[in-house]
Structures are given as C-alpha cells and as structure tokens.
Design an enzyme around this catalytic site. Structure first.
Site, short mmCIF file in Angstrom:
data_model
loop_
_atom_site.label_atom_id
_atom_site.label_comp_id
_atom_site.label_asym_id
_atom_site.label_seq_id
_atom_site.Cartn_x
_atom_site.Cartn_y
_atom_site.Cartn_z
N GLY A 11 -31.76 64.57 102.19
CA GLY A 11 -33.15 64.38 101.76
C GLY A 11 -33.68 63.27 101.54
O GLY A 11 -33.31 62.26 101.97
N GLN A 12 -34.78 63.08 101.08
CA GLN A 12 -35.78 61.84 101.12
C GLN A 12 -35.03 60.77 100.21
O GLN A 12 -34.43 59.71 100.57
CB GLN A 12 -36.90 61.94 100.21
CG GLN A 12 -38.01 62.61 100.79
CD GLN A 12 -39.46 62.64 100.35
OE1 GLN A 12 -40.13 61.61 100.82
NE2 GLN A 12 -39.96 63.42 99.23
N ASP A 36 -22.68 73.00 99.58
CA ASP A 36 -23.86 73.96 98.86
C ASP A 36 -23.51 73.77 97.37
O ASP A 36 -22.73 74.33 96.94
CB ASP A 36 -23.60 75.41 99.38
CG ASP A 36 -24.51 76.25 98.85
OD1 ASP A 36 -25.38 75.71 97.82
OD2 ASP A 36 -24.85 77.44 99.45
N ILE A 37 -24.58 73.20 96.74
CA ILE A 37 -24.12 73.02 95.38
C ILE A 37 -24.13 74.42 94.44
O ILE A 37 -23.71 74.39 93.37
CB ILE A 37 -25.11 71.94 94.42
CG1 ILE A 37 -26.59 72.30 94.68
CG2 ILE A 37 -24.61 70.57 95.17
CD1 ILE A 37 -27.35 71.41 93.81
N THR A 101 -37.86 65.37 87.25
CA THR A 101 -39.33 65.39 87.58
C THR A 101 -40.19 65.18 86.40
O THR A 101 -39.83 65.75 85.45
CB THR A 101 -39.80 66.63 88.43
OG1 THR A 101 -41.01 66.41 88.57
CG2 THR A 101 -39.27 68.01 87.75
N ASP A 102 -41.38 64.49 86.59
CA ASP A 102 -42.51 64.61 85.77
C ASP A 102 -43.06 65.80 85.51
O ASP A 102 -43.82 66.31 84.63
CB ASP A 102 -43.70 63.56 86.47
CG ASP A 102 -44.36 64.06 87.81
OD1 ASP A 102 -43.34 64.68 88.57
OD2 ASP A 102 -45.26 63.73 87.86
N TYR A 125 -41.19 75.47 89.55
CA TYR A 125 -40.31 74.39 90.08
C TYR A 125 -39.92 73.48 88.83
O TYR A 125 -38.82 73.21 88.42
CB TYR A 125 -40.96 73.69 90.97
CG TYR A 125 -40.43 72.06 90.90
CD1 TYR A 125 -39.49 71.90 91.74
CD2 TYR A 125 -41.11 70.80 90.55
CE1 TYR A 125 -38.93 70.73 92.09
CE2 TYR A 125 -40.78 69.70 90.94
CZ TYR A 125 -39.55 69.70 91.53
OH TYR A 125 -38.98 68.29 91.86
#
Ligand SMILES: NC(=O)c1ccc[n+]([C@@H]2O[C@H](COP(=O)([O-])OP(=O)(O)OC[C@H]3O[C@@H](n4cnc5c(N)ncnc54)[C@H](OP(=O)(O)O)[C@@H]3O)[C@@H](O)[C@H]2O)c1
Length: 293
Positions: A11-12, A36-37, A101-102, A125
């Site tokens: 990922g990023q 795969d978590i 995340t925010d 999300y």
C-alpha cells in the site's frame, strides 16, 4: 538482527516503510497476497515462521465510500484483521504498531483534536477503524496507534495523483473547499514509524498508546489541489494551470459522510519523536519530484 514484519507492504504507507528501512533492521514485507490479515491461521503461521521483533500493520480497507455498502468486509479487515495481529503479537510478546485515521472524529471540534478527545465516527470506514483501535488496545498493551490523515505518496492512488490526471485532462474542475484537514505524505508516516522502531530497539520499551501524526499545517481539498497544480506546473507534470472552482460538500455528495474539520494536534508525537513534523508542501514537492523521475 532486529526483524520487522510489515503487513500491507504494497500500500501507500507499506511501500514507503519498506523503502525507508534504516540500517540495523531486517524488513519482512508482506502484501495481501502473502499475508491476509483476516486469516487467523495464516497470521499465526507467518509470525511463528519469521519470529519478528516488531509488527507494523499498514494493511487496511481504505475505500471510504465503498465501505458504506461493504460493511462486513471493512470490519473484517479493519477490526478482525487487527485483532488477529494483536493476538499474535501478544502471544509473541512483541509490539504492534498500527495506523488509524482522523475519520474516528466527527469534525465538530473548534481546535485541533488531541488523542484524548472523544471519538464519534461519521461513516463505516471510520467506525471500522475505531473498532480496530479498540480491539488492539484491549488485546495487547504493547501497541502504538498512529492516527493520520489525507495520505498521499508516489505509490498507489491518492488525491495528488487524481488531481494531476484531471489537470492534464481538463481545463476546469471543481474541488470541495469546506473540509479542513492535514495532508500527510506516506513517506513522513514511514519515517515516524521507523523513528519509533529505533527508540523501541534501543530501549526495549515505548510510551504505548495513541498518537496523532500529520504534516503541518491544516488545509482544505481546494487549497491542496491548487498547490498540486502550482508545483506540478513548475515541474512540467502539467502543461497549464486548470481553473479550480471552489465548491461545498453539499455540491459534491458522496456515500460516506466525512468530518468537516479534522485537524490533528501533533504535540504528543513530536515530543516523542524529537523532531518537528515537516510541512505537507515540502513533502508534496518530494512526491512530485518522484513522479517526474
Ligand atoms: N489513505 C488515506 O488517506 C488515509 C488517511 C488516514 C489514515 N489512513 C490509514 O493509513 C493506513 C495506510 O493506508 P494507505 O493509504 O497506505 O492504504 P492503501 O494504499 O489502500 O494500502 C492498504 C493496503 O492494505 C492491503 N490490504 C487490504 N486488505 C488486506 C488484508 N486482508 N490483508 C493484508 N493486506 C490487506 C491492500 O492490499 P490490496 O490492495 O492487495 O488489497 C493495500 O496494499 C491505513 O491504516 C489507513 O486506514 C489512510
């Protein structure tokens, strides 16, 4: 050798973590095809086989709008997957660094969110990421949760790359100006996580818990787009400046509700890291340079 297992290594943030591994660390980077978590047995087996000294979880379900209609999968990855990693890390007595995340906040604050502020996610999300934070905190004390925002980088898909594409295709575009937050480069997140790993390696401990991390200073999507175009033009990534109309969230409805204001207070992590987090404009210049090369 100090071994660091990275889940979500393609990922990023995962890519930048693998690229930026400091001397003295062996990186074991796994993409979703190798680890795969959500697969409890696979998580346990990979950790038993490689015996890492630290796990960094950069894997996540990150499609904010799609999550609204894909609830089970968002929670499977962002909550259950984190639970399996936390159980395995707890059993091996090694720390788990995790990214959040925010979007756990509702965006109604009047000053930057601290780690102690009440959470109230507005969409699936954010709720799934909050559930992941909670299951990690409940399962394993040796954890770092790094809450970040508006991630961009040279790899993967993100706002910067979308703007450059649209800037090439169109003379005019419209971007939301009433959502405030802090753009953050994947590389600066990776740098912070490695700094924490170094401290842990030296001291065999860390002040565990939640930390906010984002680049300075607050912006909005419209201003972010203007800066992408300004810097992109200088580097010839676009041939002309498009006209960028400023619109409101109400003008651009999306399936997921996003916080209108999600600026993060980063004092706690800066004290721990021992450096001032760089500005997103400087980070943007570095990402655009990589996209040019
Ligand atoms: N992107 C943002 O703007 C943003 C903002 C705030 C916080 N964050 C948080 O920052 C972290 C890193 O985000 P990012 O931008 O790097 O996300 P990203 O580019 O979407 O990468 C997420 C990676 O997770 C992998 N993955 C998905 N399901 C998996 C599974 N079951 N097992 C293992 N790997 C799996 C994906 O692999 P596949 O592609 O193969 O599925 C992907 O490579 C995440 O925790 C995210 O919630 C991101």
């Amino acid at each position: 050798m100090f071994k660091v297992l990275i889940a979500g290594a393609k990922g990023q943030v995962g890519t930048e973590l693998v690229k930026a591994a400091p001397a003295g660390f062996t990186v074991l980077g796994f993409g979703s095809d190798q680890l795969d978590i959500t697969n409890k047995q696979q998580v346990a087996a990979v950790i038993a086989l490689h015996q890492p000294n630290l796990i960094i979880n950069a894997a996540a379900y990150t499609a904010v709008d799609k999550a609204e209609s894909d609830v089970a999968q968002a929670f499977a990855i962002n909550e259950q997957g984190v639970a399996w990693l936390a159980e395995a890390a707890q059993a091996a007595d090694i720390p788990l660094f995790h990214i959040s995340t925010d979007y756990v906040f509702d965006g109604n604050a009047a000053s930057p969110y601290t780690e102690a502020d009440p959470v109230n996610p507005q969409g699936v999300y954010g709720a799934s990421k909050l559930a992941g934070e909670q299951v990690l905190a409940k399962t394993h004390s040796k954890h770092i949760i790094l809450r970040t925002s508006w991630v961009f980088g040279a790899e993967g898909s993100n706002f910067v790359k979308t703007m450059l594409r649209l800037g090439k295709e169109r003379d005019q575009l419209a971007v939301v100006a009433d959502q405030q937050g802090c753009p953050t480069s994947a590389a600066s997140i990776a740098q912070a996580l490695w700094q924490l790993a170094k401290v842990y390696k030296q001291q065999n401990s860390l002040p565990w818990g939640i930390y906010n991390f984002c680049n300075a200073t607050a912006s909005n999507w419209h201003a972010f787009a203007l800066e992408v175009f300004k810097q992109g033009l200088v580097l010839n990534l676009i041939s002309k400046l498009p006209e960028v109309k400023s619109i409101t969230t109400a003008d651009y409805p999306t399936p997921a509700k996003r916080p209108a204001w999600s600026v993060l207070d980063t004092n706690k992590i800066e004290a721990l890291l021992g450096y001032q987090i760089p500005s997103w404009k400087v980070e943007l210049a570095s990402v655009l340079q990589q996209l040019k090369d």
